[in-house]
Write a protein that holds these residues in place. Structure first.
Motif, PDB file in Angstrom:
ATOM      1  N   ALA A   6      60.437  -0.300  14.766  1.00  0.00           N
ATOM      2  CA  ALA A   6      59.004  -0.071  14.956  1.00  0.00           C
ATOM      3  C   ALA A   6      58.408  -1.084  15.919  1.00  0.00           C
ATOM      4  CB  ALA A   6      58.288  -0.124  13.623  1.00  0.00           C
ATOM      5  N   THR A   7      58.792  -2.374  15.756  1.00  0.00           N
ATOM      6  CA  THR A   7      58.208  -3.353  16.678  1.00  0.00           C
ATOM      7  C   THR A   7      58.698  -3.117  18.094  1.00  0.00           C
ATOM      8  OG1 THR A   7      59.949  -4.857  15.974  1.00  0.00           O
ATOM      9  CG2 THR A   7      57.736  -5.258  15.093  1.00  0.00           C
ATOM     10  N   ARG A   8      59.956  -2.645  18.206  1.00  0.00           N
ATOM     11  CA  ARG A   8      60.425  -2.366  19.557  1.00  0.00           C
ATOM     12  C   ARG A   8      59.632  -1.199  20.147  1.00  0.00           C
ATOM     13  NH1 ARG A   8      66.276  -0.796  19.862  1.00  0.00           N
ATOM     14  NH2 ARG A   8      65.340   1.273  19.734  1.00  0.00           N
ATOM     15  N   ASN A   9      59.403  -0.180  19.327  1.00  0.00           N
ATOM     16  CA  ASN A   9      58.583   0.945  19.791  1.00  0.00           C
ATOM     17  C   ASN A   9      57.211   0.471  20.237  1.00  0.00           C
ATOM     18  OD1 ASN A   9      60.505   2.817  19.406  1.00  0.00           O
ATOM     19  ND2 ASN A   9      59.687   3.618  17.473  1.00  0.00           N
ATOM     20  N   ASP A  10      56.628  -0.435  19.441  1.00  0.00           N
ATOM     21  CA  ASP A  10      55.306  -0.954  19.791  1.00  0.00           C
ATOM     22  C   ASP A  10      55.333  -1.643  21.141  1.00  0.00           C
ATOM     23  OD1 ASP A  10      54.186   0.032  17.615  1.00  0.00           O
ATOM     24  OD2 ASP A  10      53.768  -1.862  16.609  1.00  0.00           O
ATOM     25  N   ARG A  11      56.412  -2.412  21.371  1.00  0.00           N
ATOM     26  CA  ARG A  11      56.470  -3.122  22.637  1.00  0.00           C
ATOM     27  C   ARG A  11      56.592  -2.124  23.801  1.00  0.00           C
ATOM     28  NH1 ARG A  11      60.815  -7.152  22.069  1.00  0.00           N
ATOM     29  NH2 ARG A  11      59.781  -7.550  20.099  1.00  0.00           N
ATOM     30  N   ILE A  12      57.433  -1.098  23.591  1.00  0.00           N
ATOM     31  CA  ILE A  12      57.567  -0.071  24.629  1.00  0.00           C
ATOM     32  C   ILE A  12      56.226   0.608  24.866  1.00  0.00           C
ATOM     33  CG2 ILE A  12      58.644   2.134  25.235  1.00  0.00           C
ATOM     34  CD1 ILE A  12      61.065   1.213  23.590  1.00  0.00           C
ATOM     35  N   LEU A  13      55.549   0.914  23.768  1.00  0.00           N
ATOM     36  CA  LEU A  13      54.245   1.575  23.875  1.00  0.00           C
ATOM     37  C   LEU A  13      53.279   0.735  24.708  1.00  0.00           C
ATOM     38  CD1 LEU A  13      52.125   3.747  22.794  1.00  0.00           C
ATOM     39  CD2 LEU A  13      51.557   2.032  21.091  1.00  0.00           C
TER      40      LEU A  13
END
Lengths: 291, 288
Positions: A6-13
């Motif tokens: 999830a945090t990786r997704n957030d960073r990508i977002l």
């Protein structure tokens, strides 16, 4: 419970958002860059002075003998804008005042809807209507009928909804208590308008006026269709004129080399005018919100 | 005493004059609107039938229909939306949800969008011609026209989506954060569904602007009135077709009919837009 995914997704977002924002805001820079790059040959080889001092607008004679006088087009743009703003500003304000203070509720809603619909009509339709309805009427007054006045009238119609809608939004922000106070003093409607409403609404009305001016300066299709497109400094309202925008629309199709470059210079001039108006408006909006 | 009554009388006259002026202006605006729409319908409706909508352009528009023009128009629109929806959505999310964390970037983006919204359409035409047609080598094509329009539509779309997202009550965000949702899932599961009316309104406004545009397309998507075979083909938009028909003798009947089609399309879109906008505002008022 944040997982690592999830945090990786957030960073990508977040990087996606930043990337898109940079892309969206770089469009303005790209526009300025391409306008400058295409104008540069003309600015270098011809120089700004000749746009004023040349005797005439003869852009496609033999190479080397071309003349690039832009003053008549600039005058046409400024005069048609000025005329339209002079009519549309009071008319737009009156239309907004009608909705807020004079009309019964049903009529106010109707008027508002009509103004909204007018705002949605495309400029090519305004131009067409001007050509088939307005121009024949003007033709009876002074042939050929396609002239500065026709341009002013069509532009007026086009910027009136902008001014009316923004004025209406400004009038809606006036505190009810001030109006009730005026009513308690037994002031007449006109005195209330003059003494309470207009002073309070003045900053918002000025912004409306600036936005209307901006729309009139940049308008192309409508003025192209009704102004007659003769390159000259008008001496009366019945002279046909050609605005900067119409000039670009008429000549971009076949312009090459130096001529094309001069057209980009006029685009750059339009852009400068608009940026100036936007700057004024932003400055003004800031000073209003500070008070 | 007499002076005060004369002042009272003068005030009454001024009041009456202003009232007449206000009613007169409002009446004139409505009358002009009715005249414009009435004239268009009166001359244009007769020319519209199934053949007009489904046949090719003949004799540079004097005869035949507008089918290829409609196809080109929708293709240009599709290109425009395919580009502006993703970029616009992401930018609007940054502006409404992450502006506090990226203050400089959001301020710059906001300022540049304000300028972009004010750029005259003919300048977009010049830019599109220099950038998409020549620098990127796309030539006069539906692709060039659509991309130019997407530059025009972006500021309107972004502002509207941003407003829609800002209208989502902050309780929703707090509740999402309390549940430990990631930004990504909060966005997908809460903010975008809740902000949907704003997105829809922005979309309608953008489509309206794109359909109405003429000057930006003159030198980007071009004038070809045949059926486009690909996105790299030149295609004439409906608004440009109307302009072109006023330049050919005997083109007026079909110009009227095309005008009615364009205005009808825009009318539907504008009504949808104002309905969704009122929907959002209504929702916000209800909460307070």
């Amino acid at each position: 419970m944040k997982t690592r995914g999830a945090t990786r997704n957030d960073r990508i977002l977040l990087w996606g958002l930043r990337g898109a924002s940079v892309l969206a805001s770089s469009i303005v820079l790209l526009i300025v860059y391409f306008l400058l790059a295409e104008s540069l040959p003309a600015l270098r080889r011809i120089g700004i002075a000749r746009f004023v001092t040349d005797g005439d607008w003869l852009p496609s004679t033999a190479e080397g003998e071309n003349q690039y006088r832009l003053v008549p087009m600039l005058a046409a743009t400024l005069l048609s804008t000025l005329g339209a703003v002079l009519i549309a500003a009071p008319a737009g304000l009156l239309s907004a005042v009608f909705c807020h203070f004079y009309a019964p509720k049903a009529l106010a809603t109707l008027q508002r809807r009509i103004v909204e619909l007018l705002a949605g009509i495309p400029s090519v339709i305004y131009g067409f209507w001007g050509l088939v309805t307005l121009v024949p009427i003007l033709q009876r007054l002074a042939p050929p009928g396609q002239n500065l006045l026709a341009g002013i009238l069509v532009l007026t119609l086009m910027i009136l909804p902008t001014i009316a809608m923004l004025a209406s939004a400004t009038l809606a922000t006036i505190p009810q208590a001030h109006l009730q106070g005026a009513a308690a003093l037994g002031l007449s409607r006109w005195t209330t308008l003059r003494g309470v409403v207009l002073p309070e609404a003045a900053p918002g009305l000025l912004i409306a006026l600036l936005l209307g001016t901006m729309r009139a300066v940049g308008e192309t299709m409508a003025v192209l269709m009704v102004c007659g497109n003769v390159v000259q400094i008008p001496t009366s309202l019945f002279d046909p004129v050609r605005t900067l925008t119409a000039n670009i629309a008429l000549e971009m199709g076949y312009a090459t080399s130096e001529h094309r470059s001069v057209l980009f210079v006029s685009g750059l001039a339009l852009m400068a005018l608009v940026v100036l108006l936007i700057g004024l408006q932003r400055q003004f909006r800031r000073s209003v919100t500070l008070v | 005493m007499s002076r005060s009554t004369s002042r009272g009388a003068r005030a009454k006259v001024a009041d009456g004059l202003v009232q007449a002026l206000v009613w007169g202006t409002a009446g004139t605006v409505s009358a002009v609107f009715l005249c414009l729409v009435g004239d268009l319908l009166w001359h244009g409706l007769a020319g519209i039938d199934l053949d007009f909508l489904t046949q090719g352009v003949e004799r540079t528009g004097r005869a035949g229909g507008i089918f290829p023009i409609l196809v080109s128009t929708f293709l240009i629109l599709a290109v425009c939306l395919a580009v502006s929806i993703p970029i616009g959505l992401l930018t609007a999310i940054l502006l409404s949800e992450f502006s506090r964390r990226n203050p400089t970037l959001s301020r710059l983006v906001g300022a540049s969008l304000d300028v972009l919204a004010g750029v005259p359409s003919i300048v977009f035409g010049l830019f599109g011609n220099a950038f998409f047609c020549i620098a990127l080598g796309m030539g006069f094509s539906i692709l060039s026209g659509g991309l130019t329009l997407s530059c025009m539509v972006l500021p309107i779309f972004i502002r509207s989506v941003e407003l829609g997202l800002r209208a989502v009550p902050s309780d929703y965000r707090l509740a999402g954060a309390a549940l430990g949702m990631s930004h990504t899932s909060m966005l997908l599961k809460i903010l975008l569904p809740a902000g949907a009316p704003g997105i829809a309104a922005g979309l309608m406004l953008g489509v309206g602007r794109a359909l109405a545009e003429t000057a930006a397309l003159m030198f980007t998507s071009g004038y070809a009135d045949r059926m486009p075979s690909s996105l790299m083909d030149s295609g004439r938009a409906l608004s440009l077709h109307i302009y072109d028909l006023t330049q050919v003798t005997g083109g007026r009947p079909n110009a009227y009919a095309s005008g009615v089609v364009l205005v009808a399309l825009l009318l539907v879109i504008n009504l949808l837009a104002s309905w969704t906008v009122e929907h959002i505002v209504g929702g916000r008022v209800q909460r307070v």
